[in-house]
Design an enzyme around this catalytic site. Structure first.
Site, PDB file in Angstrom:
ATOM      1  NE  ARG A 190      61.406   2.742  -6.671  1.00  0.00           N
ATOM      2  CZ  ARG A 190      61.512   3.573  -5.629  1.00  0.00           C
ATOM      3  NH1 ARG A 190      60.684   3.457  -4.615  1.00  0.00           N
ATOM      4  NH2 ARG A 190      62.426   4.501  -5.591  1.00  0.00           N
ATOM      5  CG  ASN A 191      65.145  -1.729  -7.537  1.00  0.00           C
ATOM      6  OD1 ASN A 191      65.423  -1.402  -8.685  1.00  0.00           O
ATOM      7  ND2 ASN A 191      64.991  -0.871  -6.560  1.00  0.00           N
ATOM      8  N   GLY A 282      62.136   0.188   4.889  1.00  0.00           N
ATOM      9  CA  GLY A 282      63.581   0.380   4.826  1.00  0.00           C
ATOM     10  C   GLY A 282      63.980   1.840   4.838  1.00  0.00           C
ATOM     11  CG  ASP A 284      64.950   7.737   0.522  1.00  0.00           C
ATOM     12  OD1 ASP A 284      64.068   8.499   0.967  1.00  0.00           O
ATOM     13  OD2 ASP A 284      65.520   7.926  -0.572  1.00  0.00           O
ATOM     14  CG  HIS A 285      59.234   2.356   2.269  1.00  0.00           C
ATOM     15  ND1 HIS A 285      59.365   0.999   2.375  1.00  0.00           N
ATOM     16  CD2 HIS A 285      58.054   2.570   1.652  1.00  0.00           C
ATOM     17  CE1 HIS A 285      58.302   0.410   1.856  1.00  0.00           C
ATOM     18  NE2 HIS A 285      57.487   1.347   1.402  1.00  0.00           N
TER      19      HIS A 285
END
Ligand SMILES: [Zn+2]
Length: 379
Positions: A190-191, A282, A284-285
């Site tokens: 989302r980045n 990853g 803290d997905h």
């Protein structure tokens, strides 16, 4: 879809696209997020769901992270309504769902209406009922009734800049097959891509055929990058830094729930439906703030050993000036002073001042794309 490809979750790719006359039907307006959910159901992105959850499935998802038949499912896909609208929908039976611009997109065949306990729902999905969690706040603001039933999808919205990279599982499966890829690693994001993300993706495909970069497009929290920026940045990165035929970009139009581990399972299921064999999970997905242990989203896969898609667990990558490479805490013994790293907050500050971070953080072409936008962040 070829026989060798991974099966959709539950075995069958749902397809609810159907030409039906909707004239004269009772209609309700739904939010853009719900309209996205309906289209995702129709295209099989949410396979095996054929509609909005009924009471039995809903309660089972909240309590057990599974549908009532035992199949893995962790995020409730539901349509909420106030009591009088829900009652009217139940009486009417078939209801036309209109999107935020008034287009009748789908017909919901209402099977049941039911009330639900919002606090229990939040605890089940988000592991908390703290309203500072965006998913909890959203749940608490929902109407008091849920309307369950199968859908038929009758009309897609007009094509637009933001929809041009939207792909259905039929399209991705065809694309993977055309590319000759057998092992496909999904990358949820989302980045805009940092160079460290690019290196992580490239590491993941060193022993696989291709990566499916699948940004989430839809409502996000304040301070996140706007969707168009994310897409443009990825297009630039793929064009400038990927060999041909190793990276496929497609957008997934759904709301981020920030449900951490539960959402990691949901993300994996959707990517299996797209035809991916692996998904990168990853640190803290799908997390937010400090609500989840950074590795909870990896550990939860132990509870779902039957999932056909395989999670690939990666620590966060960074450039180390001593190692002279992009690396990670499992491989690099050096301290923070040797790492090229930047916090999200610091990056946002730099961008708002019109400054590009180091080339070890962002590719200059990607930084350029971001800096060309006057409002790259969600208000
Ligand atoms: Zn190092």
């Amino acid at each position: 879809m070829t026989n060798q490809q991974i099966k959709p979750h539950g075995g069958i790719l749902v397809n609810k696209i159907k030409k039906i006359d909707s004239s004269g039907l009772f209609s309700i307006s739904i939010t853009e997020d719900l309209a996205n959910d309906v289209e995702n159901i129709a295209d099989g992105i949410f396979s095996p769901l054929e509609g909005f959850l009924g009471k039995q499935d809903f309660e089972s998802v909240i309590k057990n992270g599974r549908l009532s038949n035992g199949l893995a499912w962790t995020i409730p896909i539901v349509l909420d309504a106030d009591e009088s609208t829900a009652t009217k929908m139940k009486e009417t039976g078939d209801v036309l769902l209109k999107n935020h611009v008034g287009l009748g997109v789908a017909i919901l065949h209402v099977e049941e209406i039911f009330s639900f306990d919002k606090e229990e729902t939040c605890k089940g999905v988000y592991g908390t009922s703290d309203v500072s969690h965006p998913g909890v706040a959203k749940t608490m603001s929902m109407q008091n009734y849920l309307v369950g039933g199968k859908i038929d999808y009758i009309q897609r919205p007009l094509e637009s800049e933001i929809r041009k990279n939207r792909l259905t599982p039929l399209q991705t499966r065809e694309a993977f097959s055309q590319a000759g890829w057998k092992t496909i690693c999904a990358f949820q994001t989302r980045n805009p891509p940092h160079v460290a993300h690019e290196m992580l993706q490239k590491t993941s495909i060193t022993t696989r055929d291709g990566v499916f970069v699948n940004p989430i497009i839809g409502k996000k929290k304040s301070g996140d990058f706007v969707d168009e920026v994310i897409i443009k940045c990825y297009e630039t990165m793929i064009e400038k830094y990927y060999p041909k035929n190793r990276c496929k970009l497609g957008t997934l139009h759904t709301e981020m729930k920030y449900a951490g581990p539960k959402e990691a399972i949901h993300h994996a299921i959707m990517r299996q439906n797209y035809g991916c064999t692996h998904i990168i999970i990853g640190r803290d997905h799908a997390g937010v703030g400090n609500f989840y242990d950074p590795f909870a989203a990896q550990r939860i896969f132990d509870d779902y050993p039957e999932l056909e898609i395989s999670p690939v667990f990666f620590p966060a990558f960074f450039y180390c000036k001593k190692c002279l490479t992009y690396t990670n805490p499992k491989a690099c013994p050096h301290g923070d002073e040797d790492k090229e790293q930047i916090s999200g907050t610091k990056l946002r500050e730099m961008i708002l001042k019109g400054q590009a971070p180091s080339e070890f953080i962002l590719r200059p072409e990607v930084a350029q794309v971001i800096l060309e936008y006057s409002h790259p962040f969600v208000d």
